[in-house]
Design an enzyme around this catalytic site. Structure first.
Site, mmCIF file in Angstrom:
data_model
loop_
_atom_site.group_PDB
_atom_site.id
_atom_site.type_symbol
_atom_site.label_atom_id
_atom_site.label_comp_id
_atom_site.label_asym_id
_atom_site.label_seq_id
_atom_site.Cartn_x
_atom_site.Cartn_y
_atom_site.Cartn_z
ATOM 1 N N SER A 120 -0.493 -7.414 -11.759
ATOM 2 C CA SER A 120 0.716 -6.659 -11.316
ATOM 3 C C SER A 120 0.913 -5.306 -11.819
ATOM 4 C CB SER A 120 1.847 -7.779 -11.077
ATOM 5 O OG SER A 120 2.721 -6.965 -10.368
ATOM 6 N N ASP B 49 -0.146 -10.182 0.508
ATOM 7 C CA ASP B 49 0.406 -9.858 -0.560
ATOM 8 C C ASP B 49 1.539 -8.775 -0.087
ATOM 9 O OD1 ASP B 49 1.613 -8.406 -3.054
ATOM 10 O OD2 ASP B 49 -0.343 -8.472 -3.848
ATOM 11 N N HIS C 267 1.396 -12.441 -3.694
ATOM 12 C CA HIS C 267 1.401 -11.587 -4.671
ATOM 13 C C HIS C 267 0.881 -12.540 -6.043
ATOM 14 C CE1 HIS C 267 1.492 -7.703 -6.778
ATOM 15 N NE2 HIS C 267 2.380 -8.202 -7.590
HETATM 16 C C1 MLT Z 1 4.729 -2.104 -9.943
HETATM 17 O O1 MLT Z 1 6.138 -1.956 -10.116
HETATM 18 O O2 MLT Z 1 4.022 -2.046 -11.146
HETATM 19 C C2 MLT Z 1 4.387 -3.152 -8.855
HETATM 20 O O3 MLT Z 1 5.513 -2.961 -8.042
HETATM 21 C C3 MLT Z 1 4.338 -4.318 -9.226
HETATM 22 C C4 MLT Z 1 5.317 -4.941 -10.074
HETATM 23 O O4 MLT Z 1 6.422 -5.152 -9.670
HETATM 24 O O5 MLT Z 1 5.084 -5.337 -11.271
#
Ligand code: MLT
Length: 201
Positions: free
Chosen positions: A102, A152, A183
């Site tokens: 992520s 996702d 996700h």
């Molecule tokens: C990010 O901000 O990198 C993406 O939205 C994924 C997350 O929330 O970690």
């Protein structure tokens, strides 16, 4: 940067650079790294940004909308950190494979977007396209595994394909793995990443 380093038994293996998701820390992905390769060095890092107490690797303006200036600064900070850590812990700087989930996958992806020869390869679990409208450095045959979810909400399927196309356009060899969920990182996805890793490194 806050981190942990575990020396692996096999110095010919890559050093696994572990990058957690939002709200995680440097300990979260150590088990995942050992599952992927139990004999490799592990360098697991905590993001320097805090979003209401949740560690991240760079700031965001809203969910899925990145602060691009901060992303650039933090990507440079991470690159410098890897460079320094390779001297301190005496690992091969040219043999680093990132494993990110992520937010951690997003900064790993942006390392590839910004710098040549920065990673030997990458496992990106549920990444997004970090930036658009930029020319990517050449990354001939760099192996990249993308794990994505058909449902996702953070990263629509088309964005995973867009990331694959962008990386392939710069020369990378990308394997895109799909699961039917959202996700989350599933056990099947981890096993697919492990098999992929074993075939490449
Ligand atoms: C990010 O901000 O990198 C993406 O939205 C994924 C997350 O929330 O970690």
């Amino acid at each position: 940067m806050k981190h942990v380093f575990y020396k692996g038994e096999d110095s010919s293996k890559p050093t696994l650079l572990l990058l957690h998701g939002t709200g995680g820390n440097e300990h979260d992905l150590v088990g995942l790294g050992k599952e992927i390769d139990a004999t490799a060095n592990i360098l697991s890092v905590r993001g320097n940004v805090s979003e209401n107490g949740m560690p991240r690797f760079f700031k965001r303006l809203a969910e899925g909308i990145f602060d691009l200036e901060d992303l650039q600064l933090r990507t440079e900070e991470l690159k410098n950190f890897i460079d320094e850590a390779s001297g301190k812990y005496e690992f091969d700087r040219d043999n680093v494979v990132a494993i990110g989930y992520s937010n951690g996958a997003n900064i790993a992806g942006n390392l590839l977007f910004e710098y040549e020869h920065v990673l030997k390869g990458a496992i990106l679990h549920h990444p997004m396209v970090p930036r658009r409208g930029v020319e990517l450095p050449e990354m001939p045959k760099t192996p990249v595994f993308i794990g994505a979810g058909k449902n996702d909400h953070m990263c629509p399927a088309a964005e995973s394909e867009e990331l694959q196309d962008l990386l392939q356009g710069a020369g990378a060899e990308v394997e895109l793995y799909w699961h039917a969920y959202g996700h989350q990182l599933t056990q099947d996805e981890v096993q697919a990443a492990k098999q992929w890793y074993q075939s490449k490194f």
